[in-house]
Design a protein around this motif. Sequence first.
Motif, PDB file in Angstrom:
ATOM      1  N   GLY A 125       0.647  -1.313   0.030  1.00  0.00           N
ATOM      2  CA  GLY A 125       0.115  -0.076  -0.006  1.00  0.00           C
ATOM      3  C   GLY A 125       0.789   1.408   0.080  1.00  0.00           C
ATOM      4  O   GLY A 125       2.137   1.095  -0.038  1.00  0.00           O
ATOM      5  N   GLY A 126      -0.100   2.619   0.036  1.00  0.00           N
ATOM      6  CA  GLY A 126       0.876   3.547   0.041  1.00  0.00           C
ATOM      7  C   GLY A 126       1.516   4.101  -1.046  1.00  0.00           C
ATOM      8  O   GLY A 126       2.291   4.900  -1.164  1.00  0.00           O
ATOM      9  N   VAL A 127       0.824   3.765  -2.302  1.00  0.00           N
ATOM     10  CA  VAL A 127       1.329   4.160  -3.606  1.00  0.00           C
ATOM     11  C   VAL A 127       0.566   5.367  -4.112  1.00  0.00           C
ATOM     12  O   VAL A 127      -0.982   4.897  -3.954  1.00  0.00           O
ATOM     13  CB  VAL A 127       1.256   3.031  -4.747  1.00  0.00           C
ATOM     14  CG1 VAL A 127       1.558   3.708  -5.898  1.00  0.00           C
ATOM     15  CG2 VAL A 127       2.232   2.115  -4.202  1.00  0.00           C
ATOM     16  N   ASP A 128       0.663   6.549  -4.216  1.00  0.00           N
ATOM     17  CA  ASP A 128      -0.171   7.487  -4.828  1.00  0.00           C
ATOM     18  C   ASP A 128       0.070   7.596  -6.099  1.00  0.00           C
ATOM     19  O   ASP A 128       1.151   8.026  -6.666  1.00  0.00           O
ATOM     20  CB  ASP A 128       0.044   8.722  -4.116  1.00  0.00           C
ATOM     21  CG  ASP A 128      -0.395   8.909  -2.550  1.00  0.00           C
ATOM     22  OD1 ASP A 128      -1.091   7.909  -2.300  1.00  0.00           O
ATOM     23  OD2 ASP A 128       0.148   9.726  -2.008  1.00  0.00           O
ATOM     24  N   VAL A 129      -1.130   7.481  -7.005  1.00  0.00           N
ATOM     25  CA  VAL A 129      -0.774   7.565  -8.483  1.00  0.00           C
ATOM     26  C   VAL A 129      -1.607   9.048  -8.581  1.00  0.00           C
ATOM     27  O   VAL A 129      -2.781   9.356  -8.228  1.00  0.00           O
ATOM     28  CB  VAL A 129      -1.608   6.670  -9.362  1.00  0.00           C
ATOM     29  CG1 VAL A 129      -1.821   7.109 -10.514  1.00  0.00           C
ATOM     30  CG2 VAL A 129      -0.942   5.333  -9.124  1.00  0.00           C
ATOM     31  N   VAL A 130      -0.705   9.797  -9.386  1.00  0.00           N
ATOM     32  CA  VAL A 130      -1.382  11.493  -9.510  1.00  0.00           C
ATOM     33  C   VAL A 130      -1.387  11.518 -10.998  1.00  0.00           C
ATOM     34  O   VAL A 130      -0.355  11.471 -11.729  1.00  0.00           O
ATOM     35  CB  VAL A 130      -0.411  12.349  -8.762  1.00  0.00           C
ATOM     36  CG1 VAL A 130      -1.002  13.747  -9.024  1.00  0.00           C
ATOM     37  CG2 VAL A 130      -0.191  12.085  -7.321  1.00  0.00           C
ATOM     38  N   LEU A 131      -2.628  11.717 -11.537  1.00  0.00           N
ATOM     39  CA  LEU A 131      -2.842  11.993 -12.888  1.00  0.00           C
ATOM     40  C   LEU A 131      -2.949  13.460 -13.238  1.00  0.00           C
ATOM     41  O   LEU A 131      -3.427  14.327 -12.424  1.00  0.00           O
ATOM     42  CB  LEU A 131      -4.135  11.292 -13.249  1.00  0.00           C
ATOM     43  CG  LEU A 131      -4.171   9.960 -13.090  1.00  0.00           C
ATOM     44  CD1 LEU A 131      -5.910   9.459 -13.301  1.00  0.00           C
ATOM     45  CD2 LEU A 131      -3.406   9.260 -13.813  1.00  0.00           C
ATOM     46  N   LYS A 132      -2.135  13.741 -14.469  1.00  0.00           N
ATOM     47  CA  LYS A 132      -2.081  15.241 -14.738  1.00  0.00           C
ATOM     48  C   LYS A 132      -3.424  15.908 -15.445  1.00  0.00           C
ATOM     49  O   LYS A 132      -3.788  14.741 -16.509  1.00  0.00           O
ATOM     50  CB  LYS A 132      -1.062  15.462 -15.652  1.00  0.00           C
ATOM     51  CG  LYS A 132       0.399  15.438 -15.214  1.00  0.00           C
ATOM     52  CD  LYS A 132       1.201  16.352 -16.025  1.00  0.00           C
ATOM     53  CE  LYS A 132       2.532  16.425 -15.359  1.00  0.00           C
ATOM     54  NZ  LYS A 132       2.763  16.029 -14.107  1.00  0.00           N
TER      55      LYS A 132
END
Lengths: 351, 351
Positions: free
Chosen positions: A331-338
């Motif tokens: 866990g603890g993965v942040d996916v940030v979309l542009k």
Amino acid sequence: MKELEIGCTNKAVNERYTVQDVAKRAGVHASTVSRALNPATRHRLSEEVAARVIAAAAELGYVPNGLAASLRTRRSETIGVVLPDITNPVFPPILQGLEAVLAEERYVAMVANAGSDNDRQRLVIERLLARQVDGLVLATVTRHDAIVDQCLKAGVPLVVVNRSEADHRVSSVVSDDLRGMRLAVDHLYGLGHRRIGHLGGPQNLSTGKGRLEGFLSAARDHGLDPASSDLELASGFSREAGREAAFRLLEHAPDLTGVVVANDLLALGLYDVLAARGLSCPGHLSVVGHNDMPFVDMVSPPLTTVRIRHREMGEQAAQLLLRLVRGEAQGGVDVVLKPDLVVRASTAAPR
Amino acid sequence: MKELEIGCTNKAVNERYTVQDVAKRAGVHASTVSRALNPATRHRLSEEVAARVIAAAAELGYVPNGLAASLRTRRSETIGVVLPDITNPVFPPILQGLEAVLAEERYVAMVANAGSDNDRQRLVIERLLARQVDGLVLATVTRHDAIVDQCLKAGVPLVVVNRSEADHRVSSVVSDDLRGMRLAVDHLYGLGHRRIGHLGGPQNLSTGKGRLEGFLSAARDHGLDPASSDLELASGFSREAGREAAFRLLEHAPDLTGVVVANDLLALGLYDVLAARGLSCPGHLSVVGHNDMPFVDMVSPPLTTVRIRHREMGEQAAQLLLRLVRGEAQGGVDVVLKPDLVVRASTAAPR
DNA sequence: CTGAAAGCGCTTACAG
DNA sequence: CTGAAAGCGCTTACAG
């Protein structure tokens, strides 16, 4: 006699064949049926036997009982999806993305509309867990959410989507709100606006908070100093709440020439208030939304807004979750979309 | 040592308690736990024992394994919902209505987006059946649908929603399309229109066919005789298909003053074509939609349309299905909901 | 009023 | 390469 009665009353159940039936027809043991029907174990069998079993299964129209398999394997291949409100148009594309990826891996989604009430959400999640979902996608989280605590404690694989929680203990897929707001503010500034306000969202949601911060940061970078009267926060992300907050904003800061809004639904609320007051957009006021939800290209005037790739959000969330479920990731993965800016007709040079 | 490893790798599973754990803690037999936790059988136990079991379950945070229960009882309390396209705004309210009723009865919905492709739909339904859904709601059916045959043969409780099949073998919840079209035609006729066309939907769907028939019948009742050039059918219920059909309609029948459209999405396609040709609505052409889907009150001009109670559609479908599942009713019930006309700004007296 | 046993339909070590 | 057995976690006749 009794058997006949049962046969009559639930025909459906009656006609459901089991591994035993297939085994008998193919002249093998039930365990062999199981192995033949599972592509991963099929190679252990002689081709002749495997073919015979597959044929027998096809002849009977055998459909394995997934519940029994799940009970045994401890995997349900089912994912729970908890939404605050399916009628909010941002969620269908997210759901579509989730489902597309899940379906490829033979997973099925149990979708639950839980509203914003915490107790109701808790109940819904408990029901999903009772049905042994392998993981959970939450689109409901607030910045500090006791429900996330519970899920973590229970050890359920978990991904949050669209919104994240403040501590980032959990994997999330969100849009880059800072960048989104910067695009919006830059756009208005570039058109010549210097009196720019913000119609914000609830601060207990990461989207509300992040977009407010993004707005302030971008405004400061342009040397603007939005007075507190230039900011108004809505109580929720709905058109109705947008109307109320927009009303206050226009009362307190009548000299604004542009407003960056935290969400398209809120922007529609602002449109309502402008219409009610006989003010034109973009003549009197330029408006930038956030989300590019379906059909905002059709409203009057077509809304300039920050486009979020919602479908991709769902896809990424599903991928993250499946990796978590399989123990291939932590866990603890942040996916940030542009996000991107989509310029339409609700913005123009200031009056 | 081995046990410890297992304990470490799947903590979640490990911490899931079973009836056995509760039984041990309460000092009773597992069967007693089951009876104590089921409100329907609780009364058979002494209050003292029931209370002790309930307390023990609460202390452990026991959540029963619904899969195991379903395997035993042959009821999953799960309903499969098959949609052609969740991003079509008519479906979220239907889903909301379905879910609200199902949730009351402790049922959960497995929602699957199956598209319009028959093979894909078949696959999706097979997966749902493998997971032992107690019943199926199909929003995908065509007028003659082989999938319905299969479901009937399999003996699955089944309800179709939004669309019905031609033979009416299956219970359905639909809107009264004849009445809807009559409202639309009467409205335009009342405004003075005499050259009224129809932008229709696919004729393999009950909605497409019923609305065309409703249009023709209402037109005839007013002594109008729509030439075949006044009718154009779209290949699907989408904005894109609407654009294509609208283009043809305006080519073939440029003198129309009003168009009754079979669906709001198609009407938006017509709007696109009008905009592209520089024609105004309602100045050049009055437009009436069908559905009153979310946000058509915000488009330009706000769309006059036939309102369908989609949420209620979902509620009724859930109720029908639950009665079917419980054997309290038989199939072949058609629930027809009355639509209303919502007059907005896309209709006016003819030019 | 409660317990002991059987069984729902699978899968998977364990033999051979 | 295949079979026989055990067991996943419940519920429910069947006893007593």
